[in-house]
Structure formats: C-alpha cells, structure tokens
Design a protein around this motif. Structure first.
Motif, mmCIF file in Angstrom:
data_model
loop_
_atom_site.group_PDB
_atom_site.id
_atom_site.type_symbol
_atom_site.label_atom_id
_atom_site.label_comp_id
_atom_site.label_asym_id
_atom_site.label_seq_id
_atom_site.Cartn_x
_atom_site.Cartn_y
_atom_site.Cartn_z
ATOM 1 N N SER A 91 120.689 -41.312 -12.429
ATOM 2 C CA SER A 91 120.697 -42.612 -13.100
ATOM 3 C C SER A 91 121.250 -43.647 -12.128
ATOM 4 O O SER A 91 121.798 -43.307 -11.077
ATOM 5 N N GLY A 92 121.090 -44.919 -12.475
ATOM 6 C CA GLY A 92 121.610 -45.980 -11.637
ATOM 7 C C GLY A 92 120.703 -46.367 -10.489
ATOM 8 O O GLY A 92 121.128 -47.089 -9.581
ATOM 9 N N THR A 93 119.465 -45.902 -10.504
ATOM 10 C CA THR A 93 118.523 -46.229 -9.425
ATOM 11 C C THR A 93 117.312 -47.005 -9.960
ATOM 12 O O THR A 93 116.224 -46.945 -9.408
ATOM 13 N N GLY A 94 117.546 -47.755 -11.023
ATOM 14 C CA GLY A 94 116.509 -48.623 -11.560
ATOM 15 C C GLY A 94 115.734 -47.997 -12.702
ATOM 16 O O GLY A 94 115.739 -46.770 -12.880
ATOM 17 N N GLN A 95 115.091 -48.855 -13.467
ATOM 18 C CA GLN A 95 114.257 -48.393 -14.580
ATOM 19 C C GLN A 95 113.067 -47.620 -14.035
ATOM 20 O O GLN A 95 112.296 -48.149 -13.224
ATOM 21 N N PRO A 96 112.880 -46.358 -14.435
ATOM 22 C CA PRO A 96 111.735 -45.596 -13.919
ATOM 23 C C PRO A 96 110.406 -46.268 -14.240
ATOM 24 O O PRO A 96 110.230 -46.842 -15.318
ATOM 25 N N VAL A 97 109.493 -46.193 -13.282
ATOM 26 C CA VAL A 97 108.131 -46.683 -13.475
ATOM 27 C C VAL A 97 107.303 -45.511 -14.000
ATOM 28 O O VAL A 97 107.222 -44.463 -13.357
ATOM 29 N N VAL A 98 106.704 -45.683 -15.166
ATOM 30 C CA VAL A 98 105.977 -44.600 -15.835
ATOM 31 C C VAL A 98 104.482 -44.900 -15.763
ATOM 32 O O VAL A 98 104.038 -46.015 -16.060
ATOM 33 N N PHE A 99 103.707 -43.905 -15.369
ATOM 34 C CA PHE A 99 102.261 -44.097 -15.213
ATOM 35 C C PHE A 99 101.553 -42.756 -15.277
ATOM 36 O O PHE A 99 102.173 -41.695 -15.162
ATOM 37 N N LEU A 100 100.238 -42.802 -15.434
ATOM 38 C CA LEU A 100 99.409 -41.597 -15.470
ATOM 39 C C LEU A 100 98.939 -41.264 -14.060
ATOM 40 O O LEU A 100 98.534 -42.151 -13.300
ATOM 41 N N GLY A 101 99.000 -39.979 -13.718
ATOM 42 C CA GLY A 101 98.567 -39.543 -12.397
ATOM 43 C C GLY A 101 98.212 -38.073 -12.406
ATOM 44 O O GLY A 101 97.744 -37.533 -13.422
ATOM 45 N N SER A 102 98.468 -37.428 -11.274
ATOM 46 C CA SER A 102 98.062 -36.033 -11.083
ATOM 47 C C SER A 102 99.180 -35.285 -10.370
ATOM 48 O O SER A 102 100.228 -35.851 -10.048
ATOM 49 N N THR A 103 98.947 -34.013 -10.097
ATOM 50 C CA THR A 103 99.841 -33.301 -9.205
ATOM 51 C C THR A 103 99.635 -33.815 -7.777
ATOM 52 O O THR A 103 98.626 -34.451 -7.466
ATOM 53 N N THR A 104 100.611 -33.539 -6.918
ATOM 54 C CA THR A 104 100.557 -34.019 -5.543
ATOM 55 C C THR A 104 100.555 -32.823 -4.591
ATOM 56 O O THR A 104 100.044 -31.770 -4.919
ATOM 57 N N GLY A 105 101.128 -32.992 -3.413
ATOM 58 C CA GLY A 105 101.135 -31.915 -2.428
ATOM 59 C C GLY A 105 100.106 -32.147 -1.341
ATOM 60 O O GLY A 105 99.093 -32.842 -1.534
#
Length: 260
Positions: free
Chosen positions: A185-199
C-alpha cells in the motif's frame, strides 16, 4: 491459387499497415501495457474478476525488470526478455544501497539496484497455491476468473526498506480463501484494466489467450534485498528461486483494452 491471385495477394499485403500484417488476430486484450495511457481498441470484453480478498491466491512470482510501464517506472531497461522498465529512482540510489551483501545467493536474477515486478495471481477456483499458472486451475475448474495484483519494487541493500516477508503467503488464510499476509500500500491507487497473462514467450505477434483482470500500482517501492534472498532461502510452495524475464510492452491499440 493462379498467378493473378498470387500477385493480388502480394499487392494487398504491401498495402496493409505493418501492424495489420504482423499483429496476432482474434485474441482478447493483452498485457503488459503503459498504465498511464487509457487507449485501447480491442473489442473483446469479459467481466472483471472479483476483488482479491474474495479469491484464492494461487501463485506469486517476480519479473526483472518491470513488465508494465507506469508513472513511477518509466526508465527503459532495454529490449527482449531482459528489457522492460526500471524505477525512476534507480539513478539516485546511494553506494550503500547498491552494495551487494556477502553471502550465498538463494534467489537468483535479483541484485541491489534492480527493478522487479511482483505478481500475486488469484483465481476463483477452489485450489491451493502452488507452482506456475497451472496451480490456478483444476480438473473441476478449467475456466476461472483470474486477477493479478502487481507492485513494482526497487531492490536496495537496506534492511529498513520494505520486507518481502510481509507480502509472502506462508499458508495464510483469511475469509476462507488463501491470501498473502498483505499487499503493498502507499504506492498510489491501482490502475485496473482487462488484459492477459504475460511472460517472455508472448509478443505482439504471439498473443496470450488468457483473460486476466490486472491491478497495477503506479509508483515504485524500495524493497530489502536481504528479504528477497530470505524468501528464497526459506523456500515457498511456488517453487520460485529466480526472477523471470519480461514480455515487451504491448503498444498496438488493437491489442489493448481501454482503461475506463
């Protein structure tokens, strides 16, 4: 196909934009992305996953450098599997913060001065945490909702920095579901969005088929190098002993969901 058809096809290919010739087609929105940009034109949508506290933690892993780009981690880390993004404060670290302590390295691919992106992966399946994304599924639950909570850290040789143990799993259960002991916590409001797995196995030409709700905090946090090594030394149910490579940033609007 006759010669006329071949010539027509070749002309069409030359006439198309380069992105239309190479981008993967028919997949849902992809990740990672620049979370400071809301652009997105991918038409595939799906319901957002529940909040993390209502889902089972199924995996924790790290990437060196950050896969996403954000306000607090926008320094280019290079191209390819070992590229990504670095925390903006990287060049301001002291000599002491950058000094690697003597001792046996138990969690590999991380040193003082590095940026890492940690992913806490959640599933709606009734499963126990374990190694890899496969732990988020079961024979009875093959199409769960998935959520990834993400925090980007700047690794420092300073035991007064954040302790990774505070964000580990260690068998913690809350509200009847598996959970980390806490999330940053304390690192800003999370940005929430639709995406995929990464790697690193995925690109803009080779897309991930998975649907994931992302929650990415926009600022970096300093993290104790020793605490990460202690996590490796202690062992974990995820069998994580090294930090992984990155998927390069997805920039084509056709592959991104709009951030609302």
């Amino acid at each position: 196909m006759n010669s006329t058809g071949i010539l027509s096809f070749a002309f069409l290919a030359l006439a198309l934009p380069a992105s239309a010739q190479t981008l993967c087609q028919g997949f849902g929105p992809q990740a990672p992305r620049d979370i400071a940009s809301a652009i997105g034109a991918n038409p595939v949508t799906f319901p957002r996953a529940p909040e993390a506290a209502a889902m089972n933690l199924c995996d924790i892993h790290t990437h060196t450098n950050a896969e996403h780009k954000g306000p607090g981690f926008s320094l280019p880390g290079g191209e390819g599997e070992h590229g990504g993004w670095k925390c903006n404060g990287t060049d301001s670290l002291s000599a002491a913060e950058l000094t690697a302590p003597e001792g046996h390295e138990t969690f590999h691919g991380v040193k003082p001065g590095d940026t890492i992106e940690v992913h806490w992966v959640y599933t709606t399946c009734d499963v126990d945490p374990g190694p890899t994304l496969g732990s988020c599924f079961s024979d009875a639950c093959t199409n769960p909702s998935l959520r990834v909570e993400s925090q980007v850290f700047l690794i420092v040789n300073d035991d007064n920095a954040a302790d990774f143990a505070a964000f580990a799993y260690d068998g913690h259960v809350a509200g009847g579901v598996h959970q980390p002991k806490s999330l940053p916590s304390g690192t800003g409001q999370p940005v929430v969005f639709l995406g995929s797995t990464t790697g690193s196995s995925y690109t803009q030409e080779v897309c991930s088929p998975m649907h994931v709700t992302w929650s990415v905090r926009p600022e970096c946090m300093k993290l104790s190098y020793n605490s990460v090594q202690n996590w490796g030394a202690k062992g974990n149910v995820f069998n994580e002993d090294h930090s992984h490579g990155v998927r390069q940033l997805v920039t084509a609007p056709e592959l991104l969901a709009p951030i609302n």
